[in-house]
Design a protein around this motif. Structure first.
Motif, PDB file in Angstrom:
ATOM      1  N   GLU A 162     -13.803   4.664 -20.173  1.00  0.00           N
ATOM      2  CA  GLU A 162     -14.119   3.628 -21.155  1.00  0.00           C
ATOM      3  C   GLU A 162     -14.508   4.280 -22.463  1.00  0.00           C
ATOM      4  OE1 GLU A 162     -16.880   0.673 -19.755  1.00  0.00           O
ATOM      5  OE2 GLU A 162     -16.140   0.825 -17.709  1.00  0.00           O
ATOM      6  N   ARG A 163     -13.982   3.740 -23.558  1.00  0.00           N
ATOM      7  CA  ARG A 163     -14.326   4.256 -24.880  1.00  0.00           C
ATOM      8  C   ARG A 163     -14.681   3.071 -25.778  1.00  0.00           C
ATOM      9  NH1 ARG A 163     -10.093   7.384 -28.622  1.00  0.00           N
ATOM     10  NH2 ARG A 163      -9.198   5.306 -28.645  1.00  0.00           N
ATOM     11  N   TYR A 164     -15.810   3.198 -26.430  1.00  0.00           N
ATOM     12  CA  TYR A 164     -16.269   2.173 -27.365  1.00  0.00           C
ATOM     13  C   TYR A 164     -16.341   2.817 -28.740  1.00  0.00           C
ATOM     14  CZ  TYR A 164     -17.469  -0.153 -23.048  1.00  0.00           C
ATOM     15  OH  TYR A 164     -17.400  -0.715 -21.798  1.00  0.00           O
ATOM     16  N   ARG A 165     -15.606   2.232 -29.696  1.00  0.00           N
ATOM     17  CA  ARG A 165     -15.574   2.794 -31.031  1.00  0.00           C
ATOM     18  C   ARG A 165     -15.292   1.692 -32.034  1.00  0.00           C
ATOM     19  NH1 ARG A 165     -11.730   7.842 -31.886  1.00  0.00           N
ATOM     20  NH2 ARG A 165     -10.415   6.645 -33.255  1.00  0.00           N
ATOM     21  N   ASP A 166     -16.084   1.684 -33.075  1.00  0.00           N
ATOM     22  CA  ASP A 166     -15.913   0.700 -34.153  1.00  0.00           C
ATOM     23  C   ASP A 166     -15.870  -0.739 -33.639  1.00  0.00           C
ATOM     24  OD1 ASP A 166     -15.790   2.828 -35.983  1.00  0.00           O
ATOM     25  OD2 ASP A 166     -13.609   2.984 -35.761  1.00  0.00           O
ATOM     26  N   GLY A 167     -16.707  -1.031 -32.659  1.00  0.00           N
ATOM     27  CA  GLY A 167     -16.798  -2.387 -32.132  1.00  0.00           C
ATOM     28  C   GLY A 167     -15.682  -2.772 -31.179  1.00  0.00           C
ATOM     29  N   GLU A 168     -14.782  -1.861 -30.879  1.00  0.00           N
ATOM     30  CA  GLU A 168     -13.689  -2.141 -29.950  1.00  0.00           C
ATOM     31  C   GLU A 168     -13.834  -1.264 -28.715  1.00  0.00           C
ATOM     32  OE1 GLU A 168      -9.778  -2.036 -31.556  1.00  0.00           O
ATOM     33  OE2 GLU A 168     -10.356  -3.051 -33.403  1.00  0.00           O
TER      34      GLU A 168
END
Length: 75
Positions: A20-26
């Motif tokens: 899982e990757r969370y970046r810039d609200g996505e």
């Protein structure tokens, strides 16, 4: 880890992992299999030879069936 399956006949263990990757609200979620394959000594030496390598030594792990190989370029 989502699941794990082992086949002694095929000499494999497959573990499905979730990344899982969370970046810039996505978010991005990816499930991927990780396959571990173990070989007989002769089978591993054949694979090494096909890659242009030779096993110059093999170290046995006491109390286990594991081997550690030292490889070098053939020729």
């Amino acid at each position: 880890m989502l699941s794990e399956e082992r086949s002694d006949f095929a000499r494999t263990q497959t573990t499905v992992l979730r990344y899982e990757r969370y970046r810039d609200g996505e978010s991005t979620i990816v499930d991927r299999p990780w396959v571990l394959h173990w070989y007989t000594r002769s089978g591993f030496e054949s694979l090494a030879a096909a890659a242009g390598l030779i096993a110059v030594s093999a170290l046995e792990t006491p109390g286990a069936s594991d081997l550690q190989f030292r490889l070098q370029a053939a020729g």
